[in-house]
Design an enzyme around this catalytic site. Sequence first.
Site, PDB file in Angstrom:
ATOM      1  N   LEU A  35       0.818  -1.221   0.000  1.00 16.34           N
ATOM      2  CA  LEU A  35       0.000   0.000   0.000  1.00 16.34           C
ATOM      3  C   LEU A  35       0.853   1.274   0.000  1.00 16.34           C
ATOM      4  CD1 LEU A  35      -2.940  -1.090   2.365  1.00 16.34           C
ATOM      5  CD2 LEU A  35      -2.751  -1.306  -0.123  1.00 16.34           C
ATOM      6  N   LEU A  80       3.711  -7.077 -10.373  1.00 17.04           N
ATOM      7  CA  LEU A  80       3.367  -5.700 -10.752  1.00 17.04           C
ATOM      8  C   LEU A  80       3.852  -4.685  -9.727  1.00 17.04           C
ATOM      9  CD1 LEU A  80      -0.357  -6.370 -11.795  1.00 17.04           C
ATOM     10  CD2 LEU A  80       1.591  -6.165 -13.324  1.00 17.04           C
ATOM     11  N   TYR A 148      14.326   4.649 -14.052  1.00 17.77           N
ATOM     12  CA  TYR A 148      13.161   3.759 -14.106  1.00 17.77           C
ATOM     13  C   TYR A 148      13.289   2.766 -15.267  1.00 17.77           C
ATOM     14  CZ  TYR A 148       8.288   2.442 -15.085  1.00 17.77           C
ATOM     15  OH  TYR A 148       7.138   1.742 -15.349  1.00 17.77           O
TER      16      TYR A 148
END
Length: 314
Positions: A35, A80, A148
């Site tokens: 989260l 993911l 990234y």
Amino acid sequence: MMPAFLVTGAAGFIGSHSVEWLLKQGKRVVGVDNLRTGHLENLATARTSPNFEWVLADAGDEVAMRALFKQHHFAGALHLAALVSVPESFDDTALNARLNLVVADNLGRLCVEFGCKRLVFASSAAVYGMAAALPNQESAAPQPQSPYAAAKLAAEVMLLGYAASFGLEALCLRYFNVYGPRQDPASPYSGVLSIFTSRFQRNLPVIIYGDGEQTRDFVSVRDVARANGEALLGADVGSGRYNVSTGRPVSLNQVLTIYREMFAGAPAAQYAEARIGDIRHSLGDPSLLRDMLHFEADIPFGLGLRELALEVSG
Ligand code: UD2
């Protein structure tokens, strides 16, 4: 007991849709999320299913993940969980390396150790860089231009290395511009369609950086969830890197035209200077995934955008 599938980043934008797709196929799913950027509300529907198990954990917590692999003997894993913001990867390179490379590597090794046959990994069109020929084909030499993109590419290389070494089936899916319900519009670097939707719904002007003639290969999160699911479940699919794209370019000015049909009284768009480093055109060749998995993105852009803009506003 029915075999279970692991989904990391389950409470995220793409994760929650992927979990729902798998549950609809009658599969058992263990969804993990810390989260950090995901939201538990995204899993509200999934959590009503008896086939879904929610686990609050960091996918990089090796002790927690090892225990899950031991308990469930996963039939496949969909990874993911990630640092999803390109700008954040410049600000915190160490965190980017850990979340986008080390965690993927850990999961790959756990799959090998516990005989989890297949790992589907969320990679990105960002690995191509801006100089690549269009449409981007998987065979092109990648040219990452952000920490990234570099970490996503490095993770692909590690997982495909484990595939070649240990027989793991590693499918690296290079998503293009994913849009749809539950994408967070909070940051200026959030997906442009989540920002535009939230502004049109509040009757605020949208800002277009540049002349609006830049194009993107926008792919609906529902198509992406199905691509993830089919990559996880499909028979005879080979390890490799695969674009998840539509192959159809859409300009921001075309996007505006569709919004105007839905929000007729909205204020005019403001045009501002183009963003530094902005890519002019991004387009993916979808044929490899079509040949391998018979997968085709089939949600027309206009329909997907209407669903997004009208569903969220209720
Ligand atoms: C970036 C990331 C991609 C992904 C995506 C979010 C790279 C190479 N790629 O791609 O990995 O994270 O963001 O979906 O960094 N724009 C406006 N007004 C706005 C917001 C954006 O005009 O309010 C423009 C923006 O300048 C660009 C286009 O819309 O030309 C798309 O922007 P984006 O941030 O949604 O996605 P993109 O393709 O830059």
